[in-house]
Scaffold this motif. Sequence first.
Motif, PDB file in Angstrom:
ATOM      1  N   TYR A   1       0.801  -1.306   0.070  1.00 14.49           N
ATOM      2  CA  TYR A   1      -0.031   0.101  -0.034  1.00 14.49           C
ATOM      3  C   TYR A   1       0.834   1.390  -0.085  1.00 14.49           C
ATOM      4  O   TYR A   1       0.545   2.356  -0.658  1.00 14.49           O
ATOM      5  N   LEU A   2       1.867   1.159   0.833  1.00 16.08           N
ATOM      6  CA  LEU A   2       2.613   2.475   0.822  1.00 16.08           C
ATOM      7  C   LEU A   2       3.700   3.039  -0.077  1.00 16.08           C
ATOM      8  O   LEU A   2       3.701   4.127  -0.656  1.00 16.08           O
ATOM      9  N   ASP A   3       4.027   1.863  -0.850  1.00 13.64           N
ATOM     10  CA  ASP A   3       4.851   1.973  -1.958  1.00 13.64           C
ATOM     11  C   ASP A   3       4.088   2.815  -3.229  1.00 13.64           C
ATOM     12  O   ASP A   3       4.805   3.413  -4.131  1.00 13.64           O
TER      13      ASP A   3
ATOM     14  N   GLY B   1      -0.512   5.244  -3.721  1.00 14.70           N
ATOM     15  CA  GLY B   1      -0.115   4.923  -2.254  1.00 14.70           C
ATOM     16  C   GLY B   1      -1.281   5.278  -1.226  1.00 14.70           C
ATOM     17  O   GLY B   1      -2.024   6.197  -1.342  1.00 14.70           O
ATOM     18  N   GLY B   2      -0.944   4.626  -0.127  1.00 14.01           N
ATOM     19  CA  GLY B   2      -2.121   4.784   1.176  1.00 14.01           C
ATOM     20  C   GLY B   2      -1.186   4.412   2.212  1.00 14.01           C
ATOM     21  O   GLY B   2      -0.256   3.993   2.364  1.00 14.01           O
ATOM     22  N   ARG B   3      -1.897   4.951   3.527  1.00  6.96           N
ATOM     23  CA  ARG B   3      -1.127   4.712   4.746  1.00  6.96           C
ATOM     24  C   ARG B   3      -1.536   3.254   5.372  1.00  6.96           C
ATOM     25  O   ARG B   3      -0.785   2.775   6.330  1.00  6.96           O
ATOM     26  N   SER B   4      -2.507   2.693   4.549  1.00  6.36           N
ATOM     27  CA  SER B   4      -2.797   1.375   5.296  1.00  6.36           C
ATOM     28  C   SER B   4      -3.486   0.628   4.156  1.00  6.36           C
ATOM     29  O   SER B   4      -4.020   1.173   3.134  1.00  6.36           O
ATOM     30  N   TYR B   5      -3.407  -0.884   4.183  1.00  6.65           N
ATOM     31  CA  TYR B   5      -4.185  -1.751   3.206  1.00  6.65           C
ATOM     32  C   TYR B   5      -5.762  -1.258   3.157  1.00  6.65           C
ATOM     33  O   TYR B   5      -6.240  -1.292   2.015  1.00  6.65           O
TER      34      TYR B   5
ATOM     35  N   GLU C   1      -7.082   1.210   4.036  1.00  3.12           N
ATOM     36  CA  GLU C   1      -7.373   2.645   3.466  1.00  3.12           C
ATOM     37  C   GLU C   1      -7.586   2.463   1.788  1.00  3.12           C
ATOM     38  O   GLU C   1      -8.300   3.157   1.327  1.00  3.12           O
TER      39      GLU C   1
END
Lengths: 331, 310
Positions: free
Chosen positions: B110-112, B281-285, B287
């Motif tokens: 998620y973050l990448d 990108g996001g801060r959690s799966y 999200e």
Amino acid sequence: MEEERRFLRDILLKSINEKQIIILKTLLTVGNTTLSRVLNNISKAHDIPLSTLKFNASTLTKYKLIEFYRLNGKRYVRVSPLGKKVLSWIEYDRDEAYLQHTDDLDEASMKVKNELREILSKLDGFHLHSSMTCIDIILAILYHRKITNRRLEKTNLILSKGHATPALYAVLKGFGLIKARDIASFSQPGSAFQTHAVKGNPLIKVSTGSLGQGLSIANGIALGMKMNGEEDYVYVVVGDGETDEGQIWEAAATASTYGLDNIILIIDRNGTQLSGETEKIKRKEPLGLRWRSFGWEVLEIRLKSAADILYALIRADEIKNWPKVIIARHV
Amino acid sequence: MEASFREAFGEALLEAGESTRNLVVIDTDVLNSTKTIYFARRFPERFIQIGISEQDAAGMAAGLAISGKIPVLATFSMFLLRSWEQIRNTIARDNLNVKIIGTHSGLSDYLDGASHQCLEDIALMRVLPNMTVISPADDISTRSLFHQALELRGPVYIRLGRDNARRIYRDYDDVTIGNANILVEGDDMTIISCGALVAVSLNAANILGKKGFRPRVIDSHTIKPLDTETIIKAAREASPVFVIEEHNIFGGLGSAVAEIITERTPTHVFRIGVPDVFGTGGRSYEELLRYFRLTPPEIVRRIEGMINGL
């Protein structure tokens, strides 16, 4: 005359030692190189202490068997004309045996080239030039295996330039590994004998045809063989054009990282690729330096006949610890 | 229970290393991320570091298979696709015994962001002759299907998420390559899914059940060869069909299901996935699942909307 040469050789062998001969022979096969570089390589490949080699090199310099020259501000070393003469007298006995091989190979070369023309006559000369420029390479590999008692049908040969597969068929036929009726179906739908190599035919362990991939596959086979404790070579025939591909250089670094000295790569340096001259399309030179900088032992030869490849293969047999590349420059 | 795909794979690989002596592992400088590091520590002589060069790694895997090894090539699914042509032209074409593990697939990384989120691999792998394509739903099935893949002869692609694997199965014997699992019986609609979205589908089915629907839920962990019998039967008994996946709606499981249903027993097939856009990108799966409307309540809302539109 004969006796005189023998006499000369015996005297020379008393004054020149084995290590000096190795230095001379190595220098003959490499391009522009500095003395320290070549001695380092020999030290690693032959397990000889560097100090011993330095001492012997100074003797060679003293007797003017090697000489130095300047190029681009660097001090390079090469065998002097006298050194070449001395080497030819020492190698006199071997020359006799080589002459026999040269004759045999010349005859075989003519035969397989005629066979190749015959095979490709059906296809209006499909990549005839590419096959023609590497057929002596394939021939010499199999011939070298024959004279060193290595089993022909066990040959690990990766034809990275898969479009030259017809050259392999011609050589296989020359060695009796396939029959005329086998290749009657050449290039037909469903035939095992396609224009590009397909796994399953004698000596074809892997399908090829997409350029720049053969060395990676060969590395895998070579590493697997080392793990299995099998001692044999993996030969890879690469076209000069396909060294444009980045994957070749990924694989070059892998082979030296793993010290795959069971890899013998032969580059068919014919100077042309599909749309023209190699240097105009994408620069390849200095090809030898590129491979050396990737950690390979480089043998650069001028390819006039199949015997030139044979001699390089005999030389490559003596080199340990490094992957080896023979750059076969067409004259 | 929340488990991790890559941890499950790393542990299964270590087990396989003990029992399968000719198994070798090829890494492209991501052993910490793919968890092949457990194998690397235990069997350094069978762990081959190739560096950041996926194309070379695919060729190396092919060569090792030719020399009689069982190579496991594990890297991020996104960057594995750099070597798609090598996989196609050597591994698949010569039917070589290489096990290819694509980790961090779908939205799981998620973050990448978009550069790392692989939403195309099912399409690209299932189009290759000789290739088996598997997308396990949880940690138990990851371990089980990986061990089964080692028993198959020929190339296998296993698509894994990063972490976020909600446990669904109890036993290794619960899953078998080639057999889709009916997780919930039902007769007024079918939900087919694979990978981490099977857990999401089960939650959605739960909500649908409370609303009076009777959805059948199928985990189609083997995308190729597809369990056509189970899918055709579901299409006949519990139509319409919704396919939920963490993949572009083009070419993925939804397309595979639609292809065979259209031929054999035409009925409505709706694809719910990433609608032909790249990831973000996001801060959690979670999200990201919300962003792409792939949470249970959103899926229920979409299914209801699709049914109303029929």
